[in-house]
Design a protein around this motif. Structure first.
Motif, PDB file in Angstrom:
ATOM      1  N   HIS A  57      43.534  40.178  45.866  1.00  0.00           N
ATOM      2  CA  HIS A  57      44.717  41.022  45.712  1.00  0.00           C
ATOM      3  C   HIS A  57      46.036  40.305  45.985  1.00  0.00           C
ATOM      4  CE1 HIS A  57      42.180  44.372  45.083  1.00  0.00           C
ATOM      5  NE2 HIS A  57      41.735  44.435  46.327  1.00  0.00           N
ATOM      6  N   TYR A  58      45.990  39.231  46.761  1.00  0.00           N
ATOM      7  CA  TYR A  58      47.259  38.614  47.153  1.00  0.00           C
ATOM      8  C   TYR A  58      47.807  37.657  46.106  1.00  0.00           C
ATOM      9  CZ  TYR A  58      47.721  40.473  51.863  1.00  0.00           C
ATOM     10  OH  TYR A  58      47.923  41.289  52.933  1.00  0.00           O
ATOM     11  N   ARG A  59      46.914  37.040  45.382  1.00  0.00           N
ATOM     12  CA  ARG A  59      47.398  36.092  44.370  1.00  0.00           C
ATOM     13  C   ARG A  59      46.687  36.397  43.053  1.00  0.00           C
ATOM     14  NH1 ARG A  59      46.640  30.321  46.977  1.00  0.00           N
ATOM     15  NH2 ARG A  59      48.261  29.619  45.549  1.00  0.00           N
ATOM     16  N   PRO A  60      47.140  37.510  42.408  1.00  0.00           N
ATOM     17  CA  PRO A  60      46.475  37.929  41.175  1.00  0.00           C
ATOM     18  C   PRO A  60      46.424  36.782  40.174  1.00  0.00           C
ATOM     19  CG  PRO A  60      48.111  39.553  41.858  1.00  0.00           C
ATOM     20  CD  PRO A  60      48.289  38.358  42.752  1.00  0.00           C
ATOM     21  N   GLY A  61      45.288  36.646  39.506  1.00  0.00           N
ATOM     22  CA  GLY A  61      45.151  35.579  38.518  1.00  0.00           C
ATOM     23  C   GLY A  61      44.431  34.372  39.079  1.00  0.00           C
ATOM     24  N   LEU A  62      44.415  34.251  40.396  1.00  0.00           N
ATOM     25  CA  LEU A  62      43.703  33.122  41.007  1.00  0.00           C
ATOM     26  C   LEU A  62      42.196  33.425  40.961  1.00  0.00           C
ATOM     27  CD1 LEU A  62      44.164  30.513  42.717  1.00  0.00           C
ATOM     28  CD2 LEU A  62      44.015  31.958  44.740  1.00  0.00           C
ATOM     29  N   SER A  63      41.435  32.533  40.361  1.00  0.00           N
ATOM     30  CA  SER A  63      40.002  32.826  40.293  1.00  0.00           C
ATOM     31  C   SER A  63      39.210  31.811  41.112  1.00  0.00           C
ATOM     32  CB  SER A  63      39.515  32.874  38.843  1.00  0.00           C
ATOM     33  OG  SER A  63      40.003  31.769  38.161  1.00  0.00           O
ATOM     34  N   PRO A  64      38.060  32.241  41.663  1.00  0.00           N
ATOM     35  CA  PRO A  64      37.257  31.355  42.506  1.00  0.00           C
ATOM     36  C   PRO A  64      36.784  30.131  41.735  1.00  0.00           C
ATOM     37  CG  PRO A  64      36.487  33.631  42.600  1.00  0.00           C
ATOM     38  CD  PRO A  64      37.470  33.552  41.484  1.00  0.00           C
ATOM     39  N   PRO A  65      36.493  29.012  42.410  1.00  0.00           N
ATOM     40  CA  PRO A  65      36.553  28.869  43.866  1.00  0.00           C
ATOM     41  C   PRO A  65      37.968  28.575  44.379  1.00  0.00           C
ATOM     42  CG  PRO A  65      35.781  26.832  42.876  1.00  0.00           C
ATOM     43  CD  PRO A  65      35.992  27.795  41.750  1.00  0.00           C
ATOM     44  N   PHE A  66      38.312  29.178  45.537  1.00  0.00           N
ATOM     45  CA  PHE A  66      39.564  28.829  46.218  1.00  0.00           C
ATOM     46  C   PHE A  66      39.368  28.951  47.728  1.00  0.00           C
ATOM     47  CE2 PHE A  66      40.005  33.323  44.863  1.00  0.00           C
ATOM     48  CZ  PHE A  66      40.305  33.952  46.055  1.00  0.00           C
ATOM     49  N   ASP A  67      40.259  28.270  48.460  1.00  0.00           N
ATOM     50  CA  ASP A  67      40.162  28.249  49.919  1.00  0.00           C
ATOM     51  C   ASP A  67      40.742  29.538  50.510  1.00  0.00           C
ATOM     52  OD1 ASP A  67      39.203  25.740  49.518  1.00  0.00           O
ATOM     53  OD2 ASP A  67      41.052  24.714  50.110  1.00  0.00           O
ATOM     54  N   ALA A  68      40.453  29.775  51.795  1.00  0.00           N
ATOM     55  CA  ALA A  68      40.949  30.979  52.459  1.00  0.00           C
ATOM     56  C   ALA A  68      41.476  30.622  53.840  1.00  0.00           C
ATOM     57  CB  ALA A  68      39.830  32.013  52.561  1.00  0.00           C
ATOM     58  N   GLY A  69      42.142  31.595  54.456  1.00  0.00           N
ATOM     59  CA  GLY A  69      42.639  31.425  55.835  1.00  0.00           C
ATOM     60  C   GLY A  69      44.130  31.219  55.859  1.00  0.00           C
ATOM     61  N   PHE A  70      44.842  32.039  56.634  1.00  0.00           N
ATOM     62  CA  PHE A  70      46.306  32.064  56.604  1.00  0.00           C
ATOM     63  C   PHE A  70      46.983  31.274  57.718  1.00  0.00           C
ATOM     64  CE2 PHE A  70      45.760  36.536  54.718  1.00  0.00           C
ATOM     65  CZ  PHE A  70      45.718  36.037  53.435  1.00  0.00           C
ATOM     66  N   GLU A  71      46.353  31.156  58.876  1.00  0.00           N
ATOM     67  CA  GLU A  71      47.111  30.562  59.981  1.00  0.00           C
ATOM     68  C   GLU A  71      46.220  29.691  60.848  1.00  0.00           C
ATOM     69  OE1 GLU A  71      48.800  33.693  62.380  1.00  0.00           O
ATOM     70  OE2 GLU A  71      46.882  34.741  62.527  1.00  0.00           O
ATOM     71  N   ALA A  72      46.831  28.620  61.353  1.00  0.00           N
ATOM     72  CA  ALA A  72      46.089  27.679  62.184  1.00  0.00           C
ATOM     73  C   ALA A  72      47.016  27.054  63.209  1.00  0.00           C
ATOM     74  CB  ALA A  72      45.484  26.577  61.316  1.00  0.00           C
ATOM     75  N   ILE A  73      46.394  26.638  64.309  1.00  0.00           N
ATOM     76  CA  ILE A  73      47.098  25.740  65.226  1.00  0.00           C
ATOM     77  C   ILE A  73      46.291  24.445  65.194  1.00  0.00           C
ATOM     78  CG2 ILE A  73      45.941  26.695  67.297  1.00  0.00           C
ATOM     79  CD1 ILE A  73      48.620  26.111  68.778  1.00  0.00           C
ATOM     80  N   SER A  74      46.979  23.346  64.977  1.00  0.00           N
ATOM     81  CA  SER A  74      46.298  22.113  64.594  1.00  0.00           C
ATOM     82  C   SER A  74      46.968  20.897  65.214  1.00  0.00           C
ATOM     83  CB  SER A  74      46.358  21.925  63.066  1.00  0.00           C
ATOM     84  OG  SER A  74      46.290  23.132  62.369  1.00  0.00           O
ATOM     85  N   LYS A  75      46.210  19.808  65.164  1.00  0.00           N
ATOM     86  CA  LYS A  75      46.774  18.508  65.547  1.00  0.00           C
ATOM     87  C   LYS A  75      47.086  17.736  64.263  1.00  0.00           C
ATOM     88  CE  LYS A  75      44.863  14.761  67.815  1.00  0.00           C
ATOM     89  NZ  LYS A  75      43.885  13.990  67.717  1.00  0.00           N
ATOM     90  N   VAL A  76      48.258  17.123  64.221  1.00  0.00           N
ATOM     91  CA  VAL A  76      48.603  16.324  63.033  1.00  0.00           C
ATOM     92  C   VAL A  76      47.802  15.027  63.092  1.00  0.00           C
ATOM     93  CG1 VAL A  76      50.440  15.139  61.786  1.00  0.00           C
ATOM     94  CG2 VAL A  76      50.922  17.308  62.954  1.00  0.00           C
TER      95      VAL A  76
END
Ligand SMILES: NC(=O)c1ccc[n+]([C@@H]2O[C@H](COP(=O)([O-])OP(=O)(O)OC[C@H]3O[C@@H](n4cnc5c(N)ncnc54)[C@H](OP(=O)(O)O)[C@@H]3O)[C@@H](O)[C@H]2O)c1
Length: 258
Positions: A57-76
């Motif tokens: 629903h968030y990116r209409p037209g995008l078809s699988p396969p695609f990655d998921a997950g919105f937020e992270a805390i990470s080390k560069v």
């Protein structure tokens, strides 16, 4: 740093059932683009909206396969040649569409350095910013008003409660348990409504007969109707989400008639 494969969660079928929509795949490391960083994710945030994303629903037209997950805390882990504001080893929070992986390749501009590696930093730029932008700019939050927050003990609701209170408002928060109610009182809620024990509509009619000035509405369905029916003159309702309809997809029923 070893250029071996890493694991990430990928959407293979559009569905609001996360388990059925996704699987774990191995991805190969690659060269960095100039403006990219390679992040080693330490914690990731799981959001209500993740199942809207896996359902497409968030990116209409995008078809699988695609990655998921919105937020992270990470080390560069590594920086592209053109990256100026970050350095290797730094801790950053980020928003993306690829947080659910051991690593992610991301534009450096999507990363904000934070002073500590603690999960407490994680919700600031998604849940926190959602609350702040929505209340201040869309809801035109003022002071000395009555602000109602639904799903108030949730990720974004708990920020909304605190921001509304800090701005000098009377804050009402809805939730489903006494434990969450105590949490909301600690955050500064003036009136907690545990909707399993009290009907929100009755409370508002009885205790707030002039209505509510600003609503931060996360739930949808009957909750939304109750909020609209109890708005004050010149009241504003900011629709943040409709979580009550995500699992059975009823939120999206009008867009996708059966
Ligand atoms: N987090 C963000 O940054 C963000 C950004 C944009 C939009 N939103 C929207 O804001 C809403 C809340 O998101 P969130 O991230 O704060 O979620 P969350 O932390 O998972 O909290 C959601 C809360 O919603 C309440 N809820 C009420 N009816 C529900 C139902 N039928 N099914 C499941 N939960 C129900 C539950 O609290 P009770 O048990 O107390 O009822 C639940 O804990 C969602 O609609 C989401 O799409 C969030």
């Amino acid at each position: 740093f070893q250029m071996s494969a890493y694991r990430k969660i990928q959407v293979h079928t559009l569905s609001s059932n996360f388990r059925e929509a996704t699987h774990i795949v191995e991805a190969e490391h690659r060269e960095l683009k100039r403006d990219e960083v390679l992040l080693k994710n330490i914690w990731v945030g799981i959001n209500a909206s993740d199942i809207n994303y896996t359902a497409g629903h968030y990116r209409p037209g995008l078809s699988p396969p695609f990655d998921a997950g919105f937020e992270a805390i990470s080390k560069v882990e590594r920086c592209g040649e053109g990256v100026k504001h970050l350095k290797e080893g730094e801790i950053v929070v980020s928003t993306s569409f690829s947080a659910f992986g051991e690593y992610q390749y991301l534009k450096a501009s999507r990363c904000v350095p934070v002073p500590q590696l603690t999960p407490g930093m994680l919700p600031l730029i998604v849940s926190g910013l959602t609350a702040s932008l929505s209340l201040e700019f869309v809801g035109r939050m003022s002071s000395n008003e009555t602000v109602l927050v639904t799903a108030a003990a949730g990720a974004t609701g708990s920020f909304a409660v605190q921001l509304a209170k800090l701005n000098g408002n009377h804050v009402i928060g809805t939730c489903s348990s006494d434990e969450k109610g105590r949490f909301l009182t600690q955050l500064g809620c003036d009136r907690v409504v545990n909707y399993r024990k009290e009907k929100l509509g009755d409370v508002l009619k009885r205790e707030y007969p002039k209505g509510v000035d600003l609503v931060y509405e996360c739930v949808g369905g009957d909750m939304y109707d109750t909020c609209v029916q109890n708005l004050a003159v010149k009241g504003r309702i900011v629709v943040i989400g409709m979580i009550s309809g995500y699992e059975d997809q009823s939120t999206w029923a009008n867009k996708n008639p059966a």
